[in-house]
Design an enzyme around this catalytic site. Structure first.
Site, short mmCIF file in Angstrom:
data_model
loop_
_atom_site.label_atom_id
_atom_site.label_comp_id
_atom_site.label_asym_id
_atom_site.label_seq_id
_atom_site.Cartn_x
_atom_site.Cartn_y
_atom_site.Cartn_z
N ASP A 136 0.85 -1.19 0.00
CA ASP A 136 0.00 0.00 0.00
C ASP A 136 0.89 1.25 0.00
OD1 ASP A 136 -3.20 0.58 1.15
OD2 ASP A 136 -1.76 2.21 1.03
N ILE A 137 0.53 2.22 -0.83
CA ILE A 137 1.36 3.43 -0.97
C ILE A 137 1.26 4.31 0.29
CG2 ILE A 137 -0.33 5.03 -2.00
CD1 ILE A 137 1.82 5.71 -4.09
N ASN A 182 -13.05 -3.17 2.13
CA ASN A 182 -14.10 -2.15 2.17
C ASN A 182 -14.92 -2.18 0.88
OD1 ASN A 182 -12.99 -1.21 4.63
ND2 ASN A 182 -11.56 0.11 3.55
N HIS A 185 -10.14 -4.79 -3.37
CA HIS A 185 -8.82 -5.03 -2.78
C HIS A 185 -8.97 -5.47 -1.34
CE1 HIS A 185 -9.88 -0.78 -2.36
NE2 HIS A 185 -9.26 -0.81 -1.19
N PHE A 186 -8.04 -6.30 -0.94
CA PHE A 186 -7.98 -6.81 0.43
C PHE A 186 -6.72 -6.26 1.08
CE2 PHE A 186 -11.25 -10.10 -0.01
CZ PHE A 186 -11.33 -10.21 -1.39
#
Ligand code: 5GP
Ligand code: ZN
Length: 140
Positions: free
Chosen positions: A32-33, A88, A101-102
């Site tokens: 994740d960025i 989400n 996405h998880f």
């Protein structure tokens, strides 16, 4: 390219860079960025689906074994012994990128992460009503 406007589709296609950690025929994992903790990893299907309930069963079945596999690696590398899988769906639920996405988020004691878990309770017959409605809905 599934959706030319989708940032995660662009990552899948290599049009924008990402710190990729795993990939197979159906899914891709990358850091994740904006990590909530070091090692915070995202797992996505390579195909463009906005929400979980749009994904075909077969695809989910292919991706599911990747979660524990990646989780073990994240735990080993970060030294954490706890993690959350977060997924989400929809803006009120916190979804900002409209490609399923998880999140795999390693957790440390007292790391300050988390969210309000304002537990309530069902009054009277309300819980039974919900369960019966859900059982009926599952049959349609
Ligand atoms: P959501 O709130 O939709 O569940 O989470 C979206 C996540 O995607 C956020 O944690 C955000 O930091 C991450 N993200 C958004 N854009 C990019 C990007 O271009 N590259 C990477 N690696 N992560 C991104
Ligand atoms: Zn996409």
């Amino acid at each position: 390219m599934n959706d030319p406007a989708c940032v995660f589709c662009k990552i899948v296609d290599g049009q924008i860079p990402a710190m990729r950690v795993y990939e197979d025929g159906v899914c891709l994992a990358f850091l994740d960025i904006g990590p909530l903790a070091e090692g915070h990893t995202l797992v996505i299907p390579k195909g463009h689906f906005v929400r979980l309930e749009e994904m075909p069963d077969e695809l989910l079945a292919r991706i599911a074994p990747v979660f524990p596999r990646l989780a073990r690696a994240v735990l080993r590398v970060t030294g954490a012994d706890a993690y959350n899988i977060l997924q989400n769906n929809g803006r009120p639920a916190g979804q900002e990128v409209m490609h399923v996405h998880f999140h795999i988020i390693p957790r440390q004691p007292a790391d300050g992460l988390g969210y309000r878990w304002n537990a309530s309770k069902y009054e009277g017959d309300r819980g039974r009503q919900f369960s019966e409605q859900l059982i009926a809905a599952l049959k349609t």
